[in-house]
Enzyme design. Structure first.
Site, PDB file in Angstrom:
ATOM      1  N   GLU A   1     112.603 -94.691 -58.294  1.00 21.51           N
ATOM      2  CA  GLU A   1     112.260 -94.948 -59.695  1.00 21.51           C
ATOM      3  C   GLU A   1     113.488 -95.286 -60.537  1.00 21.51           C
ATOM      4  OE1 GLU A   1     109.152 -92.279 -57.881  1.00 21.51           O
ATOM      5  OE2 GLU A   1     111.346 -92.230 -57.991  1.00 21.51           O
TER       6      GLU A   1
ATOM      7  N   ARG B   1     111.537 -89.521 -63.620  1.00 19.63           N
ATOM      8  CA  ARG B   1     112.646 -89.549 -62.677  1.00 19.63           C
ATOM      9  C   ARG B   1     113.647 -90.657 -63.015  1.00 19.63           C
ATOM     10  NH1 ARG B   1     110.395 -88.775 -56.663  1.00 19.63           N
ATOM     11  NH2 ARG B   1     112.169 -87.375 -56.548  1.00 19.63           N
TER      12      ARG B   1
ATOM     13  N   LYS C   1      99.767 -92.480 -39.218  1.00 22.03           N
ATOM     14  CA  LYS C   1      98.999 -91.984 -40.354  1.00 22.03           C
ATOM     15  C   LYS C   1      97.511 -92.152 -40.043  1.00 22.03           C
ATOM     16  CE  LYS C   1      99.277 -92.041 -45.410  1.00 22.03           C
ATOM     17  NZ  LYS C   1      99.872 -92.692 -46.598  1.00 22.03           N
TER      18      LYS C   1
END
Length: 631
Positions: free
Chosen positions: A370, A398, A286
């Protein structure tokens, strides 16, 4: 190349400038792809500096994006990007190069892939872990229509921690679907990846066995490539007996260096000759190519646009609501060792870094899961502890079934700190918290609060924590109003509103503005302007509680109110104003009522203030709506 500064002048990019469609990329020699990737990385650095936005993830997939568009016949072949944090290089290569600096701004490019923006954006995203399901749906639909194509779902290792990704992989094997999954493994989501799956990926790397594919599409094992995966320290898992993806039924290839564009192109060309569910495992870094982001990928997950040098010292900003939450969490935990804190992979965004450092044994990052986060809290509450779930409004959607079935139905003592409620500006409709009043207030047992400022947020969080049952405190993105925050925590009376402003109290005609949460201050400004212009009585009520409503204050105000006005940074339909309407109708209080809130539409990105203006939720918009309703 490794860069150390974000350029403020557009870099020279001769190859990239000639690519307005991936077909032009595919006309280049494969040996030219390295230069294309370098030019694209420079351009992404420049563009992100001009517009702000997601940063590290985009730099990490430059070579991957070039290789995908080079090898697959897009847009006929489908590329499905999970989450969409990494879609800027994709947008640049698909005809949006010169508009990329408008990303996240009003009338500019969307922050994520959007089907109405380009035929190359095959699926609208913004939430994690949807790409494999969507890609499988496309592959099966094209099979049914006898119009086969290659479908590639690009998924990060963080997104693979969600159960939905594995549900889709299981189903892909059941259908023997022609689907390629590219697992972009950078050991990160927004924070570092966590859990057993992260350890499994580390184990695959450490075992040193690479499964490659030759030009005929035949799989073979070759020695491990000579490059270093800069993973954080996992527990050793070199004795892993199997490969999870192969165990599910996918053909597995990798791991490959995700920054070797030539190798990626060879792999993708070869894989096109195979059928069935295939997974290509690549390792990337990243922030690749920008030294500060490689060293600190969490900070450089997203950046703000480069501002001109300030001529005067900047004023100190009020604290962010997420920081208010984080400080409250630490303070409450110091008083009660029953407090445990849960986040679904949003430690930094939710302001929990300090808590995680001070109370590591009481901090639970469950990764992008979640549903699990909510039910995990329910299980903790069953054992007499007091869990606090820090979650964004858009992500709690969610876990809605779990909120109803596992928490509220059992009346369990779980506190929800709901961040990013209301409009979220540049992140656009996928991240807006526009529906939480509606989806929560219909659920029995739950108490819902909305603070007018950061001090009230702290006191409400304390109130919610002390309440024995499910509670939610809903607060906005960004900084507070600048009020003094009282360190002493004092519980509020449940369901009690307060009158915060009154103008022309002796006037014969009176308007009562019932304001919820973030819109209280704007409502006070509008009320004062209306009273001054029209010499009428106006009062503003900080409602504080969406559920239970302060029904008594509504009964008390009704005899001296000619017009009720509700104001909320939430969808009007089924929102807090609707709750007021329902009560007045039930109580047979027949008064005109005006509901002001978000329209019944998805709102595209702009600054937060621009969006409030467009929706009529700033003080001027509230004033205009009241004048139109009254006169």
């Amino acid at each position: 190349m490794l860069y150390t500064e974000i350029p403020t002048q557009r870099p020279v990019t001769p190859l990239l400038d000639g690519i307005d469609h991936p077909q032009q990329l595919r006309q280049l020699e494969q040996s030219q792809l390295v230069q294309v990737a370098d030019e694209l990385r420079q351009y992404i650095l420049y563009a992100a500096g001009q517009s702000g936005g997601h940063f590290g993830a985009n730099l990490g997939v430059v070579e991957l994006t070039v290789a995908l568009h080079y090898c697959f016949n897009t847009p006929n072949d489908r590329l499905v990007w999970d989450v969409g944090h990494q879609a800027y290089p994709h947008k640049v290569l698909t005809g949006r190069r010169d508009r990329i600096t408008t990303i996240r701004s009003k009338d500019g490019l969307a922050a994520f892939p959007a089907r109405d923006e380009s035929e190359f954006d095959t699926f609208g995203v913004g939430h994690s872990s949807t790409a494999i399901s969507a890609g499988l749906g496309m592959a099966l639909a094209r099979r049914y229509q006898n119009d086969p194509c290659d479908v590639v779902a690009i998924v990060g290792d963080g997104a693979m921690t969600a159960g939905m990704a594995f549900e889709a992989m299981n189903d892909a094997v059941a259908h023997d679907a022609d689907l390629i999954v590219v697992l972009n493994d950078n050991d990160m989501s927004i924070s570092c990846s966590t859990g057993g799956f992260a350890k499994h990926l580390a184990a695959i790397w450490e075992t040193g066995q690479l499964v490659n594919v030759n030009e005929q599409g035949e799989a073979y094992v070759q020695p491990h490539p000579k490059w270093t995966y800069n993973s954080r320290l996992h527990q050793s898992a070199t004795d892993a007996a199997d490969n999870l993806f192969k165990a599910i039924g996918f053909d597995y290839f990798g791991p490959f260096d995700g920054h070797d564009v030539d190798q990626l192109a060879q792999v993708f060309h070869a894989l096109k000759k195979r059928k069935g569910p295939r997974l290509v495992h690549i390792y990337t870094k990243k922030g690749k190519g920008f030294a500060p982001a490689e060293a600190d990928p969490i900070t450089y997950h997203a950046i703000t646009k480069i501002a001109p040098a300030a001529t005067t010292p900047a004023k100190k900003s009020p604290p962010k609501y997420s920081d208010v939450f984080g400080q409250w969490l630490c303070d409450e935990a110091a008083q009660d060792d029953r407090l445990l804190a849960i986040t679904p992979a949003m430690c930094e965004g939710s302001g929990m870094v300090q808590f995680a450092q001070q109370y590591p044994e009481r901090f639970f990052d469950v990764a992008i899961a979640e549903q699990h986060a909510v039910t995990l809290a329910a299980g903790m509450a069953c054992e007499g502890l007091k869990p606090v779930v820090a979650i964004y409004s858009t992500f709690l959607q969610r876990g809605y079934d779990q909120l109803i079935h596992d928490v509220a139905l059992q009346n369990l003592d779980v506190t929800f700190g709901i961040d990013r409620a209301g409009l979220v500006g540049e992140d656009g409709p996928t991240h807006a918290g526009a529906y939480d009043y509606a989806y929560m207030r219909t659920v029995p047992n739950i108490v819902i609060m909305a603070p007018k400022d950061e001090n009230e947020c702290r006191q409400m969080l304390h109130t919610a924590y002390l309440y024995k049952g499910p509670t939610a405190v809903r607060y906005p993105r960004g900084v507070g109003t600048g009020v003094e925050i009282q360190q002493q925590m004092t519980a509020m009376e449940i369901g009690k509103a307060e009158i915060v402003a009154e103008f022309n109290v002796d006037a014969e005609q009176q308007i009562s503005i019932l304001a919820f949460g973030s819109r209280v201050a704007a409502a006070v400004e509008a009320a004062q302007q209306f009273a001054n212009k029209h010499s009428m009585g106006v009062r503003v009520v900080n409602m504080r509680f969406v559920k239970p409503l302060d029904e008594q204050i509504l009964r008390d105000l009704a005899p001296r109110t000619q017009l009720f006005v509700t104001v909320e940074e939430h969808a009007v339909m089924a929102g807090a104003g609707s709750a007021v309407n329902e009560f007045l109708a039930h109580a047979k209080i027949l008064k005109p009522i005006l509901n002001i809130g978000l329209p019944d539409s998805f709102l595209h990105q702009a600054t937060h203030q621009q969006m409030l203006q467009d929706c009529g939720l700033d003080s001027q918009g509230i004033l205009t709506s009241i004048e139109q309703a009254w006169f």
